[in-house]
Enzyme design. Structure first.
Site, PDB file in Angstrom:
ATOM      1  NE  ARG A 187      46.605 -27.566  56.120  1.00  0.00           N
ATOM      2  CZ  ARG A 187      46.304 -26.450  55.449  1.00  0.00           C
ATOM      3  NH1 ARG A 187      47.280 -25.634  55.045  1.00  0.00           N
ATOM      4  NH2 ARG A 187      45.052 -26.149  55.164  1.00  0.00           N
ATOM      5  CG  ASP A 473      40.669 -22.009  54.374  1.00  0.00           C
ATOM      6  OD1 ASP A 473      40.958 -20.803  54.520  1.00  0.00           O
ATOM      7  OD2 ASP A 473      41.434 -22.828  53.840  1.00  0.00           O
TER       8      ASP A 473
END
Ligand SMILES: CC(=O)SCCNC(=O)CCNC(=O)[C@H](O)C(C)(C)COP(=O)(O)OP(=O)(O)OC[C@H]1O[C@@H](n2cnc3c(N)ncnc32)[C@H](O)[C@@H]1OP(=O)(O)O
Ligand SMILES: O=CC(=O)O
Ligand SMILES: [Mg+2]
Length: 572
Positions: A187, A473
């Protein structure tokens, strides 16, 4: 036309002269490397690889700039009272009878995917975890320091070549790959983030093109031979808002396939639907990427963040406490159901999202409760028709795998069997329905405590952390930031715990002070002093009280982690 310097939002990007300045690296004309020189990095930052990245930037920068301008325009519409919705101009795409290219055999079965930053030991652990796929993350789980990004590229190259190893000297343990490993997806960052250690034609490089370009250049051949059964490399694409952004990725993929001399449709990508505007563009996004798609994923945490951000000027759409905005809320369930219906109609995977719970080592009862929550969430996903889901930790793979195995009737995926035609009736109102629940002082405190600790970790190079037994995160931290901002902006009354106080700057200042004291008690004064908690507190407090909401906390805080060599810390 060159890339405008206002392109990266509020981050002031100073233009520097172009012309091939390598800082020790052998660079092509127009490329300037301002990050630290390292022999290992030089094997990634080769002249040819940089040339490929520069070509991508030159070909696509104006398209990216235009897409970012369109985001700004959409924001202005929402801020003037408009709502996101289905685009009448692309009705023919939504109603058309088309399908995406067939799913490559290598990734037909994706029932459990583990995610994690591109850190060496974690890459090995994730590839060995028993998951079907590992998504190696340059995004939500990574603090994009030069060291992390370049080491991440080195690590991925070794992983694709099968030579990656790691020695943990303290534990006298050597980590190596098993014979059977998960399939690798990568990603890259979102379109909005610059890479300020690489300048191209005098301007910061586009972060995701650096991540994609370097990884693709070095790994496409080995990947397709060893992992992709002739396909790949595979990617996850984050934070898009509109299908025009997917079109740019599609063109980037075609450009990369041409460069590599491989067939169109070799590269495959799953798009995260994790912004509120994108839920109205799912068919359109798949259509743009139809030769390169392997589905969509419910990026639930950024999606919640995006709900707040999209409705930043709509005080009638305030969210309840962050912990209450789960997949049980009508707008979240509608989003997941429509995503499944859309993907299966178009012949691709509908991936579920991340449960934030992680194993709790020192408390068996709490661990059992956390595991039950994860299993419940995954059971809902597979019963709804998701073809697979995400796990944040290797310890969660066996229980999640069991849930999916028990509910998939020995099929690799549910694409053909769970059409979810019932979800065709989901409306704009369903997708925008205001989440229910209370707002409390504890909610404000938790947002503050988590936001500051996450930022403190991010500033020191760690992009995903365990906090209060949950995975945090960039996406989850964003919810804390924007929720505080919204509650402050509208002087929300915290009545869920019966206190009835209104959130204002004075109350927030007191909460920050008390939560900082609590953080110091929890982490211990030595770690507190050595860490970046005070800096993080300053940045987080400013972000929460800013008159205008920053688009991304990572973009706003990015200059704090830019380090230019040999010219000293960045003044950008
Ligand atoms: C919203 C989103 O975008 S979700 C996707 C992005 N977020 C992520 O990918 C988060 C992924 N998860 C993580 O980063 C980690 O699990 C954390 C930070 C939450 C917790 O990590 P830790 O505190 O190291 O967990 P813990 O101490 O229990 O780890 C035990 C072992 O599992 C490993 N491990 C933990 N999580 C992972 C992971 N995701 N991938 C690979 N290995 C992992 C650790 O490296 C450690 O290995 P070791 O025993 O060989 O030393
Ligand atoms: O990237 C995933 C998310 O939930 O955000
Ligand atoms: Mg995300």
């Amino acid at each position: 036309m060159s890339l405008s310097l206002g392109y990266y939002g509020d981050t002031a990007m100073k233009k520097i002269p172009g012309g091939g300045v390598g800082g020790g690296y052998d660079v092509p004309n127009g490329v300037d490397i301002r990050g630290r020189y390292d022999e290992e990095f030089a094997k990634i930052l080769t002249k040819d690889a940089l040339m490929f990245v520069a070509e991508l930037q030159r070909e696509f920068r104006n398209h990216v700039r235009y897409a970012m301008e369109c985001r700004k325009e959409a924001k202005m519409r929402y801020n003037s009272g408009g709502l996101p919705g289905f685009d009448p101009a692309t009705r023919h795409v939504r109603e058309g009878d088309w399908v995406c290219a067939e799913v490559p055999p290598a990734v037909a079965d994706r029932r459990v995917e583990i995610t994690g930053p591109v850190e060496r030991k974690m890459i090995i652990n994730a590839l060995n975890s028993g998951a079907k796929v590992f998504m190696a993350d340059f995004e939500d789980a990574l603090s994009p320091t030069w060291e992390n990004l370049m080491r991440g590229q080195v690590n991925l190259k070794d992983a694709v070549n099968g030579t990656i190893s790691f020695q943990d000297k303290a534990r006298n343990r050597v980590y190596k790959l098993n014979d059977q490993t998960a399939k690798l997806f990568v990603r890259p960052r979102g379109w909005h983030l610059p890479e300020s250690h690489i300048f191209i034609d005098g301007e910061p490089a586009i972060g995701c093109l650096v991540d994609f370009g370097l990884y693709f250049y070095h790994n496409h051949a080995a990947f397709r031979k060893a992992q992709g059964q002739g396909y790949g490399p595979f990617f996850y694409l984050p934070k898009m808002e509109n299908s025009r952004e997917a079109r740019i990725w599609n063109n980037v993929f075609e450009r990369a396939e041409n460069m590599a001399g491989i067939e169109k449709g070799s590269i495959r990508a799953t798009v995260l639907i994790e912004t509120l505007p994108a839920v109205f563009q799912m068919d359109e996004i798949l259509y743009e990427l139809r030769d390169h798609s392997v589905g969509l994923n419910c990026g639930r945490w950024d999606y919640i963040f995006s709900y707040v951000k999209t409705f930043q000027a709509h005080p009638d759409r305030l969210l309840p406490d962050r912990v209450l905005v789960g997949m049980g809320q009508h707008f979240m369930r509608s989003y997941s159901d429509l995503l499944i219906r859309t993907c299966h109609r178009r012949g691709v995977h509908a991936m579920g999202g991340m449960a934030a719970q992680i194993p709790i080592r020192d408390d068996p009862a709490a661990n059992k409760a956390a595991l039950e929550l994860v299993k419940k969430d995954k059971l809902r996903e597979v019963r709804a028709g998701h073809d697979g889901t995400w796990a944040a930790h290797p310890g969660l793979i066996p229980p999640i795998m069991e849930v999916f195995n028990n509910n998939m009737d020995d099929k690799p995926n549910l694409i053909k069997t769970m059409k979810r035609e019932d979800a065709a009736n989901i409306t704009e109102e369903d997708l925008l329905q205001i989440p229910r629940g209370v707002r409390t002082m504890e909610g404000l405190r938790l947002n503050t405590r988590v936001g500051i600790q996450y930022l403190a970790a991010w500033l020191t190079g760690t992009g995903s952390v365990p906090l209060y037994n949950l995975m945090e995160d960039a996406a989850t931290a964003e919810i804390s930031r924007v929720q505080n901002w919204q509650w402050l902006k509208y002087g929300v009354e915290l009545d869920g715990d019966g206190l009835g106080v209104r959130v204002g700057t004075e109350l927030f200042g007191k909460v920050v002070e008390e939560e900082m004291a609590r953080i110091e008690r929890e982490v211990g004064s030595e770690k507190f002093k050595k860490g970046m908690y005070k800096e993080a507190c300053k940045i987080f407090s400013r972000q929460c009280t800013a008159p205008v909401l920053d688009d991304f906390l990572t973009l706003n805080a990015y200059n704090h982690i830019v380090v230019h060599h040999p010219r000293g810390p960045s003044k950008l």
